[in-house]
Enzyme design. Sequence first.
Site, PDB file in Angstrom:
ATOM      1  N   ASP A  17       3.628  59.707  47.156  1.00  0.00           N
ATOM      2  CA  ASP A  17       2.708  60.721  47.686  1.00  0.00           C
ATOM      3  C   ASP A  17       1.453  60.803  46.823  1.00  0.00           C
ATOM      4  O   ASP A  17       1.514  60.590  45.607  1.00  0.00           O
ATOM      5  CB  ASP A  17       3.446  62.074  47.701  1.00  0.00           C
ATOM      6  CG  ASP A  17       2.773  63.073  48.617  1.00  0.00           C
ATOM      7  OD1 ASP A  17       1.818  62.694  49.335  1.00  0.00           O
ATOM      8  OD2 ASP A  17       3.201  64.244  48.611  1.00  0.00           O
ATOM      9  N   ASN A  70       4.573  60.621  60.348  1.00  0.00           N
ATOM     10  CA  ASN A  70       3.237  60.103  60.003  1.00  0.00           C
ATOM     11  C   ASN A  70       2.420  59.658  61.222  1.00  0.00           C
ATOM     12  O   ASN A  70       1.203  59.478  61.125  1.00  0.00           O
ATOM     13  CB  ASN A  70       3.335  58.944  59.007  1.00  0.00           C
ATOM     14  CG  ASN A  70       3.627  59.389  57.586  1.00  0.00           C
ATOM     15  OD1 ASN A  70       4.193  58.648  56.782  1.00  0.00           O
ATOM     16  ND2 ASN A  70       3.259  60.621  57.244  1.00  0.00           N
TER      17      ASN A  70
HETATM   18  C1  FPP Z   1       1.386  59.539  51.060  1.00  0.00           C
HETATM   19  O1  FPP Z   1       0.096  59.805  50.596  1.00  0.00           O
HETATM   20  C2  FPP Z   1       1.490  58.135  51.369  1.00  0.00           C
HETATM   21  C3  FPP Z   1       1.761  57.640  52.616  1.00  0.00           C
HETATM   22  C4  FPP Z   1       1.983  58.476  53.804  1.00  0.00           C
HETATM   23  C5  FPP Z   1       1.816  56.213  52.858  1.00  0.00           C
HETATM   24  C6  FPP Z   1       2.454  55.404  51.785  1.00  0.00           C
HETATM   25  C7  FPP Z   1       2.008  54.039  52.010  1.00  0.00           C
HETATM   26  C8  FPP Z   1       1.652  53.150  51.076  1.00  0.00           C
HETATM   27  C9  FPP Z   1       1.796  53.374  49.636  1.00  0.00           C
HETATM   28  C10 FPP Z   1       1.091  51.854  51.470  1.00  0.00           C
HETATM   29  C11 FPP Z   1       1.928  50.994  52.382  1.00  0.00           C
HETATM   30  C12 FPP Z   1       3.255  50.665  51.834  1.00  0.00           C
HETATM   31  C13 FPP Z   1       3.783  49.444  51.708  1.00  0.00           C
HETATM   32  C14 FPP Z   1       5.207  49.279  51.367  1.00  0.00           C
HETATM   33  C15 FPP Z   1       2.993  48.211  51.876  1.00  0.00           C
HETATM   34  P1  FPP Z   1      -0.813  60.817  51.400  1.00  0.00           P
HETATM   35  O2  FPP Z   1      -1.741  60.046  52.251  1.00  0.00           O
HETATM   36  O3  FPP Z   1       0.033  61.810  52.148  1.00  0.00           O
HETATM   37  O4  FPP Z   1      -1.560  61.508  50.226  1.00  0.00           O
HETATM   38  P2  FPP Z   1      -2.117  63.005  50.164  1.00  0.00           P
HETATM   39  O5  FPP Z   1      -0.924  63.918  50.269  1.00  0.00           O
HETATM   40  O6  FPP Z   1      -2.771  63.051  48.834  1.00  0.00           O
HETATM   41  O7  FPP Z   1      -3.083  63.157  51.308  1.00  0.00           O
END
Ligand code: FPP
Length: 246
Positions: free
Chosen positions: A26, A74
């Site tokens: 996250d 998501n």
């Molecule tokens: C949460 O950060 C992250 C996600 C919803 C996506 C996670 C994906 C990756 C790390 C990249 C793809 C993965 C692989 C395995 C290639 P957020 O966007 O919710 O952050 P925030 O809470 O700060 O807005």
Amino acid sequence: MKVAAQQPAPLSGAPGVPRHVAIIMDGNGRWAKARRLPRIAGHKQGVEAVRRVARAARELGIEALTLYAFSSENWRRPETEVRDLMGLLRHFLASELDELISEGVILRVIGDYTKMAPDLVRMIDDAVARTAGNPGPVLVIALNYGSQAEIVAAARTLARDVADGTLAPDAIDEARFAGALATRDLPPLDLMIRTSGEQRLSNFLLWQAAYAELVFVDTLWPDFDGKCLAAALEQYGMRERRFGGL
Ligand code: FPP
């Protein structure tokens, strides 16, 4: 006297090393926002963190690493962000497969990934098939994953077996139920890490986390690295796991 070649000690199963670690990655968006960059820049750095941490987990002797890459919730994000995340996933699979194969990693996916674009589904199936015969460790990517849906699906499978007459209701116990989950052939979950200061499980591995140690860190996912993982393992090593006993 013959001197044995210096081989790195096999760490897998070493005392204090969790067999199965799950991470809620996250903070990509906040990482980007702090730099006045678009959210995709945070996700891109998030993929770099995935590479680093998967490598570090192998070096530390962790048998299974499960990463929450895309939850069933998501899809509610803006279409452009969903598209960007799918693009990063394609890129990750295309660019990482050779290393995963050469490192003996078994790639697994949990979640209903078949709802994703057909070309991505084919890429996933291909990568999973090509790594299935590897010795391990296991890298599990959770895609379109939701724990409640996983539990409901398991209940449905068992209910069908009962309706077919192949399973007695009284034969359903915790082990039988766990055997109907997507994680059935993975080691029990020992440690769950969530980055970015949030302290909730967000529908991730709810059944599996029953006795897992939970470690919440303030680091945003794009900044997470092998040292952060080692620090989380250190916290895990200091916890006394009693599994309900004394
Ligand atoms: C949460 O950060 C992250 C996600 C919803 C996506 C996670 C994906 C990756 C790390 C990249 C793809 C993965 C692989 C395995 C290639 P957020 O966007 O919710 O952050 P925030 O809470 O700060 O807005």
